[in-house]
Design an enzyme around this catalytic site. Sequence first.
Site, PDB file in Angstrom:
ATOM      1  N   PHE A 123       0.853  -1.188   0.000  1.00  0.00           N
ATOM      2  CA  PHE A 123       0.000   0.000   0.000  1.00  0.00           C
ATOM      3  C   PHE A 123       0.890   1.240   0.000  1.00  0.00           C
ATOM      4  CE2 PHE A 123      -1.877   3.189   2.974  1.00  0.00           C
ATOM      5  CZ  PHE A 123      -3.140   3.398   2.447  1.00  0.00           C
ATOM      6  N   GLY A 124       0.727   2.089  -0.986  1.00  0.00           N
ATOM      7  CA  GLY A 124       1.577   3.269  -1.078  1.00  0.00           C
ATOM      8  C   GLY A 124       0.803   4.560  -0.909  1.00  0.00           C
ATOM      9  N   GLU A 127       4.617   9.830   1.095  1.00  0.00           N
ATOM     10  CA  GLU A 127       5.630  10.374   0.186  1.00  0.00           C
ATOM     11  C   GLU A 127       6.618  11.189   1.006  1.00  0.00           C
ATOM     12  OE1 GLU A 127       3.787  12.576  -2.947  1.00  0.00           O
ATOM     13  OE2 GLU A 127       2.513  10.885  -3.548  1.00  0.00           O
ATOM     14  N   ALA A 130       4.796  14.041   2.154  1.00  0.00           N
ATOM     15  CA  ALA A 130       3.419  13.764   2.575  1.00  0.00           C
ATOM     16  C   ALA A 130       3.434  12.566   3.514  1.00  0.00           C
ATOM     17  CB  ALA A 130       2.527  13.502   1.365  1.00  0.00           C
ATOM     18  N   ARG A 269      16.627 -16.470  36.419  1.00  0.00           N
ATOM     19  CA  ARG A 269      17.792 -15.703  36.854  1.00  0.00           C
ATOM     20  C   ARG A 269      17.747 -15.466  38.372  1.00  0.00           C
ATOM     21  NH1 ARG A 269      22.946 -14.105  36.078  1.00  0.00           N
ATOM     22  NH2 ARG A 269      23.305 -11.973  36.821  1.00  0.00           N
ATOM     23  N   GLN A 337      15.122  -4.180  30.701  1.00  0.00           N
ATOM     24  CA  GLN A 337      15.580  -3.797  32.035  1.00  0.00           C
ATOM     25  C   GLN A 337      15.663  -5.005  32.972  1.00  0.00           C
ATOM     26  OE1 GLN A 337      16.639  -0.823  32.555  1.00  0.00           O
ATOM     27  NE2 GLN A 337      17.152  -1.070  34.710  1.00  0.00           N
ATOM     28  N   GLY A 340      18.512  -7.199  32.717  1.00  0.00           N
ATOM     29  CA  GLY A 340      19.805  -6.641  33.101  1.00  0.00           C
ATOM     30  C   GLY A 340      20.714  -6.537  31.877  1.00  0.00           C
ATOM     31  N   GLU A 364       1.268   3.707   9.882  1.00  0.00           N
ATOM     32  CA  GLU A 364      -0.201   3.816   9.776  1.00  0.00           C
ATOM     33  C   GLU A 364      -0.726   4.930  10.674  1.00  0.00           C
ATOM     34  OE1 GLU A 364      -2.579   0.341   9.313  1.00  0.00           O
ATOM     35  OE2 GLU A 364      -0.856  -0.842   8.624  1.00  0.00           O
ATOM     36  N   GLU A 368       0.712  10.558  17.692  1.00  0.00           N
ATOM     37  CA  GLU A 368       0.172  11.929  17.736  1.00  0.00           C
ATOM     38  C   GLU A 368      -1.038  12.035  16.815  1.00  0.00           C
ATOM     39  OE1 GLU A 368       3.467  11.195  17.295  1.00  0.00           O
ATOM     40  OE2 GLU A 368       4.048  11.691  19.338  1.00  0.00           O
TER      41      GLU A 368
END
Lengths: 380, 266
Positions: A123-124, A127, A130, A269, A337, A340, A364, A368
């Site tokens: 799917f294009g 740009e 854009a 661990r 984390q 470790g 996609e 924001e």
Amino acid sequence: MNFQLTREQELTKKMVEKFCEEVVAPVADDMDVEHEFPVDIVKQMGELGMMGIMWPKEYGGAGGDYIQYCEVIERLTAAHAAVGTVVAAHTSLCTGPIYYYGTEEQKQEWMVPLAKGERLGAFGLTEADAGSDSGATQTTAVDMGDHWLINGSKIFITNAGYADTFVITAMTDKKLGTRGGISFFIIDKDDPGFSTGAEEDKLGIRCSSTRELIFEDCKIPKDRLVGKVGQGFKIAMGTLEKARIGVAAQGVGVAQGAFEITKEYMGQRKQFGKTINKFQYPAFTMAELYTRIEAARLLVMRAADLADKGMPCGTESAMAKFYASEIAMDMATKGVQFHGGYGFINDYSIQRYFRDAKIMEIYEGTSEIQKLIVSGAILR
Amino acid sequence: MKAIVCVKQVPDTSGVVAVKADGTMDRAAMATITNHDDLAAVEAALELKDKTGCEVIVVSMGPPPAEGMLRELIAMGADRGVLISAREFGGSDTYATSQIIAAAVNKIGVDKEDVVFCGRQAIDGDTAQVGPQIAEKLGLPQVTYAADIDKDGDKLTIKRLLEDGHMMLSVETPCLVTTVKELNNPRYMNVGLIQECFDKPLDIFDYEALKDEPLIDPDTIGLEGSPTNVYKSFSPPAKGACQMLEGSDRGTVDELTGILADKHLI
Ligand SMILES: Cc1cc2nc3c(=O)[nH]c(=O)nc-3n(C[C@H](O)[C@H](O)[C@H](O)COP(=O)(O)OP(=O)(O)OC[C@H]3O[C@@H](n4cnc5c(N)ncnc54)[C@H](O)[C@@H]3O)c2cc1C
């Protein structure tokens, strides 16, 4: 309200779990190092009906629903994010608009082979100038009477190096601009004047293919127009509205996969004479993360359920996407984390999740942009 | 042409064995899987279907939840299922079981070109007796440990896997073939077939349905009628950790004899 999976959804889950355990997960780390596109896995998924889960049988699909699609995307991504990306871009971004907006002839010619997994889709929209402002398309399509002539380029296009069928947006009337001036087209990989650029070298989902699409006097037949002239932006946005459910499922998948790996590591661990999962801070953090993963999954299922019922799901899919991609990042970060120093070493899989998680907040529509959609809907 | 496949739902051996008061296993209380050798039989039948277009019927004797397994096999590509389930059949040993399954297969009907498939053995009983006994009861020729199967008209050419080689056999249909899990990689369920599997035919053969079949003798079925009885079922205590030595040189042998000597075993 019904939180019970149907029998078909249960079986799909069982099937994809086994498939991932046996086929996808064992090779994920090696493929990531080699940047190897999952050609064989994609072929096998096509044969198993996983490349067109929610499309009707008469159009080559498996006849399933969005919930099943999300189960598959989540589990694939939990095993290897790039594989989830390939399926999601193919299914919802490329096949989706042909199903929802294409003519019967276009469905027979283009959708059937995509839904069966015989051809791969891309799917294009994006740009160079854009991105979030995807309506600022510079690529043009000119009506030459007996064909369309396309010029311009698209960047960062998932599956581009391996796809057979592409769907794109192009400006057909600059004066009309975003709404009314953009149209939607189907491109075949062998169309004259069409080519793809070099593979991008990426931070994560390194086994997916990301390339530029280049149109130099690209000639395509008239019947490649999807919908009417000028409806392109509407089609692209309508496509993304549902496709984001899949990215949200990917976010849940990255988080779930990172959770499982971290859980196992923490149980093995030992420091200060006990396993890491016996310390309260990591244990409580895992409890919080697990709760948020479940919350994200419910947002995904809610959006998927709306899509299955043919109801609007734009706000729900936007909420699901930014929430799930955020938990993917948080879980992967904490996962490293709690490993470790080992978490920073490439012999351990958790670093792959850490790198793969980030894209979920970007493609996609960035987080924001999702918040722009949600705030627009709730603050009207 | 039909391929009739006998399949058993067995306890997941990675879990704990639950035992009933009478010493038999409490299947309802354990997680279940499809017996591995039987899955190979299903795959062999589906491959035959890919080649010849034959109908594949999956048959299982077990409690009602075994229907779930049959649905999964239909989602892999089988055409229909038969569940043999009745209180009267519970607790059957291999003699009683093969009698009941043979009666069910006979009721389904074995025609000239048909093949009956069974897995070599079930991981819970490990007897490898049921397949051959079904063949005997139905009067069918049998080939065990099939590794490769080719069909030409009413003749099957079967590569039979033996410990130190293989044997090529030709057998006329109808016949019974038993398979081992090393044969093939059973396919996954197909998402499209998952959508259809609950709508495909699945017949339940209960006691009523089978009691008048000529192969059924009411005195030799079920727990009561079984000539063998399970004395006791239990989870064996876990063995100690195993130590692996690698290499075929003198040093490795010395190391091994040293360990054995330390434990006063030699
Ligand atoms: C691996 C990968 C695969 C991709 N696959 C595809 C694909 O298959 N098809 C396709 O068409 N595209 C694809 N993309 C493109 C992707 O969708 C865009 O990169 C994305 O939408 C962001 O656009 P941009 O990169 O131009 O960023 P920009 O739009 O330049 O954004 C820069 C920053 O500004 C923020 N921002 C921008 N506008 C606003 C605003 N109005 N309010 C608040 N903040 C704002 C953004 O959130 C971001 O943080 C892919 C990208 C990547 C990296």
